[in-house]
Write a protein that holds these residues in place. Structure first.
Motif, PDB file in Angstrom:
ATOM      1  N   MET A 161       0.814  -1.194   0.000  1.00 24.20           N
ATOM      2  CA  MET A 161       0.000   0.000   0.000  1.00 24.20           C
ATOM      3  C   MET A 161       0.859   1.260   0.000  1.00 24.20           C
ATOM      4  O   MET A 161       0.562   2.203  -0.698  1.00 24.20           O
ATOM      5  N   SER A 162       1.945   1.327   0.781  1.00 28.01           N
ATOM      6  CA  SER A 162       2.730   2.557   0.813  1.00 28.01           C
ATOM      7  C   SER A 162       3.512   2.804  -0.471  1.00 28.01           C
ATOM      8  O   SER A 162       3.808   3.952  -0.766  1.00 28.01           O
ATOM      9  N   ALA A 163       3.826   1.776  -1.227  1.00 34.69           N
ATOM     10  CA  ALA A 163       4.490   2.009  -2.516  1.00 34.69           C
ATOM     11  C   ALA A 163       3.556   2.763  -3.457  1.00 34.69           C
ATOM     12  O   ALA A 163       4.003   3.632  -4.222  1.00 34.69           O
ATOM     13  N   SER A 164       2.267   2.471  -3.393  1.00 26.85           N
ATOM     14  CA  SER A 164       1.329   3.216  -4.235  1.00 26.85           C
ATOM     15  C   SER A 164       1.209   4.662  -3.747  1.00 26.85           C
ATOM     16  O   SER A 164       1.050   5.579  -4.562  1.00 26.85           O
ATOM     17  N   ASP A 165       1.316   4.881  -2.434  1.00 26.73           N
ATOM     18  CA  ASP A 165       1.313   6.250  -1.905  1.00 26.73           C
ATOM     19  C   ASP A 165       2.562   7.011  -2.355  1.00 26.73           C
ATOM     20  O   ASP A 165       2.491   8.196  -2.691  1.00 26.73           O
ATOM     21  N   LEU A 166       3.696   6.320  -2.362  1.00 25.52           N
ATOM     22  CA  LEU A 166       4.919   6.943  -2.861  1.00 25.52           C
ATOM     23  C   LEU A 166       4.767   7.294  -4.337  1.00 25.52           C
ATOM     24  O   LEU A 166       5.133   8.393  -4.769  1.00 25.52           O
ATOM     25  N   SER A 167       4.222   6.394  -5.121  1.00 19.22           N
ATOM     26  CA  SER A 167       4.017   6.658  -6.539  1.00 19.22           C
ATOM     27  C   SER A 167       3.108   7.879  -6.740  1.00 19.22           C
ATOM     28  O   SER A 167       3.386   8.738  -7.577  1.00 19.22           O
ATOM     29  N   ALA A 168       2.053   7.972  -5.934  1.00 18.12           N
ATOM     30  CA  ALA A 168       1.151   9.124  -6.030  1.00 18.12           C
ATOM     31  C   ALA A 168       1.879  10.421  -5.664  1.00 18.12           C
ATOM     32  O   ALA A 168       1.694  11.458  -6.318  1.00 18.12           O
ATOM     33  N   ALA A 169       2.726  10.363  -4.645  1.00 20.83           N
ATOM     34  CA  ALA A 169       3.498  11.544  -4.249  1.00 20.83           C
ATOM     35  C   ALA A 169       4.478  11.949  -5.346  1.00 20.83           C
ATOM     36  O   ALA A 169       4.661  13.145  -5.622  1.00 20.83           O
ATOM     37  N   VAL A 195       8.072   3.498   2.709  1.00 16.12           N
ATOM     38  CA  VAL A 195       8.376   2.379   1.809  1.00 16.12           C
ATOM     39  C   VAL A 195       9.732   1.782   2.170  1.00 16.12           C
ATOM     40  O   VAL A 195       9.888   0.559   2.209  1.00 16.12           O
ATOM     41  N   ALA A 196      10.703   2.636   2.440  1.00 15.71           N
ATOM     42  CA  ALA A 196      12.032   2.143   2.818  1.00 15.71           C
ATOM     43  C   ALA A 196      11.941   1.263   4.076  1.00 15.71           C
ATOM     44  O   ALA A 196      12.536   0.177   4.112  1.00 15.71           O
ATOM     45  N   ALA A 197      11.196   1.715   5.056  1.00 17.35           N
ATOM     46  CA  ALA A 197      11.040   0.918   6.288  1.00 17.35           C
ATOM     47  C   ALA A 197      10.348  -0.406   5.988  1.00 17.35           C
ATOM     48  O   ALA A 197      10.756  -1.460   6.497  1.00 17.35           O
ATOM     49  N   GLU A 198       9.327  -0.342   5.155  1.00 17.04           N
ATOM     50  CA  GLU A 198       8.594  -1.562   4.788  1.00 17.04           C
ATOM     51  C   GLU A 198       9.502  -2.552   4.071  1.00 17.04           C
ATOM     52  O   GLU A 198       9.363  -3.773   4.244  1.00 17.04           O
ATOM     53  N   TRP A 199      10.432  -2.049   3.287  1.00 11.37           N
ATOM     54  CA  TRP A 199      11.335  -2.913   2.522  1.00 11.37           C
ATOM     55  C   TRP A 199      12.664  -3.153   3.243  1.00 11.37           C
ATOM     56  O   TRP A 199      13.606  -3.688   2.669  1.00 11.37           O
ATOM     57  N   GLY A 200      12.764  -2.750   4.510  1.00 14.98           N
ATOM     58  CA  GLY A 200      13.944  -3.025   5.326  1.00 14.98           C
ATOM     59  C   GLY A 200      15.139  -2.146   5.017  1.00 14.98           C
ATOM     60  O   GLY A 200      16.283  -2.577   5.209  1.00 14.98           O
ATOM     61  N   LEU A 201      14.903  -0.932   4.597  1.00 14.75           N
ATOM     62  CA  LEU A 201      15.980  -0.003   4.241  1.00 14.75           C
ATOM     63  C   LEU A 201      15.961   1.205   5.169  1.00 14.75           C
ATOM     64  O   LEU A 201      14.945   1.505   5.793  1.00 14.75           O
ATOM     65  N   PRO A 202      17.072   1.960   5.230  1.00 13.88           N
ATOM     66  CA  PRO A 202      17.080   3.186   6.040  1.00 13.88           C
ATOM     67  C   PRO A 202      16.118   4.234   5.466  1.00 13.88           C
ATOM     68  O   PRO A 202      15.835   4.248   4.270  1.00 13.88           O
ATOM     69  N   ALA A 203      15.658   5.121   6.331  1.00 20.61           N
ATOM     70  CA  ALA A 203      14.673   6.144   5.929  1.00 20.61           C
ATOM     71  C   ALA A 203      15.189   7.061   4.826  1.00 20.61           C
ATOM     72  O   ALA A 203      14.417   7.522   3.984  1.00 20.61           O
ATOM     73  N   GLN A 204      16.479   7.332   4.795  1.00 21.68           N
ATOM     74  CA  GLN A 204      17.047   8.269   3.811  1.00 21.68           C
ATOM     75  C   GLN A 204      17.464   7.592   2.503  1.00 21.68           C
ATOM     76  O   GLN A 204      18.293   8.114   1.761  1.00 21.68           O
ATOM     77  N   THR A 205      16.877   6.476   2.196  1.00 19.29           N
ATOM     78  CA  THR A 205      17.196   5.726   0.988  1.00 19.29           C
ATOM     79  C   THR A 205      16.805   6.530  -0.255  1.00 19.29           C
ATOM     80  O   THR A 205      15.755   7.165  -0.294  1.00 19.29           O
TER      81      THR A 205
END
Length: 171
Positions: free
Chosen positions: A1-9, A67-77
């Motif tokens: 769901m958050s990847a679609s929010d990122l895409s919208a942003a 999205v980064a957190a959801e995918w196991g990455l740092p926030a500043q990715t």
């Protein structure tokens, strides 16, 4: 769901970058036509888009961190890193299309800002004939002030944080 929010942003940010490009191109056309009485209005139009872009950049940063957190990455990715870490499915392609479009828009914006700054700097304000007396001097001072404001606004159109997010520049 958050990847679609990122895409919208990212779509929203692209829209504002396109609008900024349009405003810069409109400004250049007015400057080239010698419509100096519109300098102040054009600067205001560009500033309005820049204000909206700040909001869109914040929204994108929040969604990207989620999205980064959801995918196991740092926030500043960066977006490039998100694409590399995206799970199998449509997201690598969708985010890659955003990346390409945003990079293209930033390149076009950089060129438009460069051309506008050159056009504004080339304006022959000092030797310009105008009404005599105090009113003529006031008109010249107003135009010179509007020119300085326009130059300052054009210089602010670069988007260094977005360029960094897109992997185009590093600290």
């Amino acid at each position: 769901m958050s990847a679609s929010d990122l895409s919208a942003a990212l779509w929203q940010e692209r829209r504002q970058l396109e609008l900024l490009l349009f405003r810069l191109e409109t400004q250049r056309l007015h400057v080239d036509a010698g419509n100096l009485e519109w300098l102040n209005f054009m600067a205001s139009e560009v500033e309005t888009v820049l204000d909206r872009l700040r909001f869109e950049a914040l929204a994108r940063s929040v969604e990207s961190a989620a999205v980064a957190a959801e995918w196991g990455l740092p926030a500043q990715t960066t977006l490039v890193e998100l694409i590399s870490a995206a799970p199998a499915g449509p997201w690598p392609e969708i985010l890659g299309e955003h990346l390409d479009a945003l990079r293209g828009l930033l390149a076009r914006l950089g060129e438009a800002a460069r051309v506008n700054e050159q056009a504004l700097r080339a304006l022959p304000l000092r030797g310009r004939p105008g009404p005599a007396g105090t009113a003529g001097l006031l008109d010249q001072l107003t135009t010179a002030g509007n020119l300085e404001r326009s130059l300052a606004v054009v210089r602010r159109t670069s988007q260094p944080l977005l360029a960094q997010y897109l992997g185009m520049e590093r600290d």
